[in-house]
Enzyme design. Sequence first.
Site, PDB file in Angstrom:
ATOM      1  N   SER A   1       0.870  -1.248  -0.050  1.00 48.44           N
ATOM      2  CA  SER A   1      -0.344  -0.086   0.055  1.00 48.44           C
ATOM      3  C   SER A   1       0.874   1.311  -0.254  1.00 48.44           C
ATOM      4  O   SER A   1       0.530   2.382  -1.061  1.00 48.44           O
ATOM      5  CB  SER A   1      -0.761   0.175   0.874  1.00 48.44           C
ATOM      6  OG  SER A   1      -0.470  -0.187   2.335  1.00 48.44           O
TER       7      SER A   1
ATOM      8  N   HIS B   1      -2.753  -8.493   2.250  1.00 44.69           N
ATOM      9  CA  HIS B   1      -2.101  -7.644   2.862  1.00 44.69           C
ATOM     10  C   HIS B   1      -3.139  -7.012   4.256  1.00 44.69           C
ATOM     11  O   HIS B   1      -3.066  -7.966   5.224  1.00 44.69           O
ATOM     12  CB  HIS B   1      -1.735  -5.972   1.793  1.00 44.69           C
ATOM     13  CG  HIS B   1      -1.080  -5.381   2.200  1.00 44.69           C
ATOM     14  ND1 HIS B   1      -0.440  -5.033   3.107  1.00 44.69           N
ATOM     15  CD2 HIS B   1      -0.907  -3.533   1.894  1.00 44.69           C
ATOM     16  CE1 HIS B   1      -0.217  -3.725   3.525  1.00 44.69           C
ATOM     17  NE2 HIS B   1       0.162  -2.832   2.942  1.00 44.69           N
TER      18      HIS B   1
ATOM     19  N   ARG C   1       4.034  -5.581  17.662  1.00 40.59           N
ATOM     20  CA  ARG C   1       2.500  -4.527  17.861  1.00 40.59           C
ATOM     21  C   ARG C   1       1.578  -5.615  17.991  1.00 40.59           C
ATOM     22  O   ARG C   1       0.633  -5.179  18.742  1.00 40.59           O
ATOM     23  CB  ARG C   1       2.665  -4.080  15.712  1.00 40.59           C
ATOM     24  CG  ARG C   1       2.425  -3.025  15.353  1.00 40.59           C
ATOM     25  CD  ARG C   1       3.423  -2.044  13.880  1.00 40.59           C
ATOM     26  NE  ARG C   1       3.220  -3.662  13.057  1.00 40.59           N
ATOM     27  CZ  ARG C   1       2.555  -3.809  11.717  1.00 40.59           C
ATOM     28  NH1 ARG C   1       2.075  -2.945  11.387  1.00 40.59           N
ATOM     29  NH2 ARG C   1       2.643  -4.558  11.295  1.00 40.59           N
TER      30      ARG C   1
ATOM     31  N   HIS D   1       5.416 -13.139   7.499  1.00 43.55           N
ATOM     32  CA  HIS D   1       5.736 -11.769   7.269  1.00 43.55           C
ATOM     33  C   HIS D   1       7.402 -11.707   5.968  1.00 43.55           C
ATOM     34  O   HIS D   1       7.524 -12.458   5.939  1.00 43.55           O
ATOM     35  CB  HIS D   1       5.754 -10.600   8.424  1.00 43.55           C
ATOM     36  CG  HIS D   1       6.292  -9.232   8.058  1.00 43.55           C
ATOM     37  ND1 HIS D   1       6.738  -8.492   7.703  1.00 43.55           N
ATOM     38  CD2 HIS D   1       4.386  -8.606   7.969  1.00 43.55           C
ATOM     39  CE1 HIS D   1       6.506  -6.876   7.436  1.00 43.55           C
ATOM     40  NE2 HIS D   1       5.187  -7.654   7.090  1.00 43.55           N
TER      41      HIS D   1
HETATM   42  N1  HAX Z   1       0.819 -19.095   6.239  1.00 41.24           N
HETATM   43  C1  HAX Z   1       0.859 -21.113   5.239  1.00 41.24           C
HETATM   44  N2  HAX Z   1       1.846 -20.688   4.364  1.00 41.24           N
HETATM   45  C2  HAX Z   1       2.492 -19.407   4.220  1.00 41.24           C
HETATM   46  C3  HAX Z   1       2.825 -18.609   5.058  1.00 41.24           C
HETATM   47  C4  HAX Z   1       1.195 -19.034   6.137  1.00 41.24           C
HETATM   48  N3  HAX Z   1       0.982 -17.764   6.781  1.00 41.24           N
HETATM   49  N4  HAX Z   1       3.626 -17.369   5.132  1.00 41.24           N
HETATM   50  C5  HAX Z   1       4.013 -17.622   4.406  1.00 41.24           C
HETATM   51  N5  HAX Z   1       4.212 -19.144   3.391  1.00 41.24           N
HETATM   52  C6  HAX Z   1       4.438 -19.958   2.455  1.00 41.24           C
HETATM   53  C7  HAX Z   1       4.424 -19.008   1.395  1.00 41.24           C
HETATM   54  O1  HAX Z   1       2.787 -19.499   0.375  1.00 41.24           O
HETATM   55  C8  HAX Z   1       5.270 -19.087   0.361  1.00 41.24           C
HETATM   56  O2  HAX Z   1       4.335 -20.842  -0.334  1.00 41.24           O
HETATM   57  P1  HAX Z   1       4.794 -20.939  -1.670  1.00 41.24           P
HETATM   58  O3  HAX Z   1       6.288 -20.503  -2.055  1.00 41.24           O
HETATM   59  O4  HAX Z   1       3.951 -21.860  -2.071  1.00 41.24           O
HETATM   60  O5  HAX Z   1       3.962 -19.259  -2.431  1.00 41.24           O
HETATM   61  C9  HAX Z   1       6.449 -19.364   0.943  1.00 41.24           C
HETATM   62  O6  HAX Z   1       6.148 -19.829   2.894  1.00 41.24           O
HETATM   63  C10 HAX Z   1       7.423 -18.324   1.310  1.00 41.24           C
HETATM   64  O7  HAX Z   1       6.719 -17.123   1.780  1.00 41.24           O
HETATM   65  P2  HAX Z   1       7.428 -16.141   2.562  1.00 41.24           P
HETATM   66  O8  HAX Z   1       8.599 -15.808   1.502  1.00 41.24           O
HETATM   67  O9  HAX Z   1       7.831 -16.917   3.899  1.00 41.24           O
HETATM   68  O10 HAX Z   1       6.141 -14.872   2.083  1.00 41.24           O
HETATM   69  P3  HAX Z   1       6.435 -13.518   1.439  1.00 41.24           P
HETATM   70  O11 HAX Z   1       7.216 -12.997   1.680  1.00 41.24           O
HETATM   71  O12 HAX Z   1       5.854 -14.087   0.574  1.00 41.24           O
HETATM   72  O13 HAX Z   1       4.553 -13.421   2.045  1.00 41.24           O
HETATM   73  C11 HAX Z   1       3.251 -13.267   3.343  1.00 41.24           C
HETATM   74  C12 HAX Z   1       4.791 -12.604   3.314  1.00 41.24           C
HETATM   75  C13 HAX Z   1       3.006 -12.120   4.163  1.00 41.24           C
HETATM   76  C14 HAX Z   1       2.278 -12.807   2.620  1.00 41.24           C
HETATM   77  C15 HAX Z   1       2.444 -14.574   3.769  1.00 41.24           C
HETATM   78  O14 HAX Z   1       3.475 -14.995   4.878  1.00 41.24           O
HETATM   79  C16 HAX Z   1       1.417 -14.770   4.215  1.00 41.24           C
HETATM   80  O15 HAX Z   1       0.703 -14.625   3.137  1.00 41.24           O
HETATM   81  N6  HAX Z   1       0.807 -15.024   5.410  1.00 41.24           N
HETATM   82  C17 HAX Z   1      -0.514 -14.681   5.509  1.00 41.24           C
HETATM   83  C18 HAX Z   1      -1.412 -13.769   5.169  1.00 41.24           C
HETATM   84  C19 HAX Z   1      -1.451 -13.068   6.343  1.00 41.24           C
HETATM   85  O16 HAX Z   1      -1.074 -12.804   7.422  1.00 41.24           O
HETATM   86  N7  HAX Z   1      -1.013 -11.570   5.843  1.00 41.24           N
HETATM   87  C20 HAX Z   1      -0.631 -10.159   6.484  1.00 41.24           C
HETATM   88  C21 HAX Z   1       0.724  -9.712   6.897  1.00 41.24           C
HETATM   89  C22 HAX Z   1       1.139  -8.270   7.124  1.00 41.24           C
HETATM   90  C23 HAX Z   1       0.207  -7.251   6.666  1.00 41.24           C
HETATM   91  O17 HAX Z   1       1.147  -6.899   5.815  1.00 41.24           O
HETATM   92  N8  HAX Z   1      -0.271  -7.083   7.015  1.00 41.24           N
HETATM   93  O18 HAX Z   1      -1.065  -6.253   5.834  1.00 41.24           O
END
Ligand code: HAX
Length: 455
Positions: free
Chosen positions: A233, A263, A318, A309
Amino acid sequence: MKKLKENVRLRIETQGREIARILENYSDTEIGKVTVKHLMGGMRGLQAMVCNTSYVDPQKGLFVGGFDVPAFSGKTPEEILYLLCTGVFPKKDALTELRDELAKRHEVPRHVWPLLRNLPKDTHPMTMLSMGILAMDSQSVFKQKYSEGIPKKEHWEYTLEDSLNLIAKLPELAAGIYRIRFFDGELISYAPSLDWAENLVHMLGIETADSSFADFMRLYLVLHCDHEGGNVSAFTARVVNSALSNIYYAASAGLNGLAGPLHGLANQECLRFIQRIHDQLGKSPGKEEIRSYVLKTLDSGNVIPGYGHAVLRATDPRFTAFLKFSGKYCDTTPYLQTVKDLYAVVPGLLKTYKGGKVANPYPNVDAISGTLLHYYGLEHFDYYTVLFGVSRILGFCAQNTIARGLNQPIIRPKSVTNKWLLDFLGKASKDIKHQKTMSIKFPRKKQTRESLKRE
Ligand code: HAX
């Protein structure tokens, strides 16, 4: 807003001098390398921009103006806005001045309400927030002044002006969206005696027995204010504003990114996840049952919302701040108990999931925030990201006001094609082979015929 403006000016001047010194001495100095993984992996970890409003340390979490979460979480959103913009907390008179400015500018232009009321009843509140803000662009002072031909060095002043106008209207706009979307559409009037967060609580019109709701809202609006420059964002808002699109365009665009489930939407998804656990396992499931449920979710290919994250590599401070707050006010609800049980179970499971592929197995802020909103009577999950957005706009506004003050250029990285990459990599691998041959021909150390053969 004399004091705020003066301190923003000072900050811009100081940072401008720093940037000039850095550019003069180090313009072509390399600070890292770009790998193919960066190109294909969402530029994760690539250091490619500067943001001075806040910084996220992978272990210690968010710092705003050099203050970590425990140091700033007791402040008000107005103090945080001042800190984001100037790098210092306001003195009492500067804070009063800022509060008065926001109060003066609180009213949402009238044309916004029919626009929101005419949307289909099931429109997501984030769409309404984004559209409401975009509709206020007609009031942009920056846009007006730009068309009059103001010099570049004045751009920040009108970006700040627009920012204050926008921020001031957010409680009325966000509460109005809540009333239109989930109730009879009757709006509650702004109360001049209340501060920014209290007014939002007041205009939501939620009957809650708990008088700590305003304290919670202050904390919520403080903790979500900014998370450095590269998140979806904030980065989107920066890119849009870098084209000199005004702050209404930029904030609206940033919110559209915040509305994604990976996000900002994660906070509604987390509570949904907990609710599904309770629906299937009852209101007080044991840790073992939760563990099986989490494993089943992972096996079905879904993420565990609120965990992981892109930058953090430890429990989000937080999350810890909210947990501490809940310990004081609302520790005993079944949802909160499940938040705590998930915290006890999920990191251990994610650590080994997919062979340890999850970079951060710990909770982020979203793992708890929705549960607390629910405790205070906000039962419409779809609304949660709106409150996140209201807070995050503080960061968008500060980041872009400063960027305009520093006359930062339009953001335009270069993309390449697969063909370009394959050609480049083909050439690079030939160069590597060539270098290997060269090192055999001209060994640094004295080598025997045998050791050369081994190489
Ligand atoms: N549950 C299951 N699998 C997860 C995971 C979770 N909570 N977090 C990461 N992974 C997986 C990813 O999907 C990825 O798998 P693939 O390679 O098969 O696609 C792998 O682990 C590596 O990802 P990463 O490097 O650890 O994480 P990214 O930097 O790519 O993504 C995210 C970060 C926050 C998007 C991710 O951890 C996620 O999807 N979390 C769950 C959703 C969430 O809580 N989002 C909020 C984040 C905070 C925020 O921005 N708030 O606004």
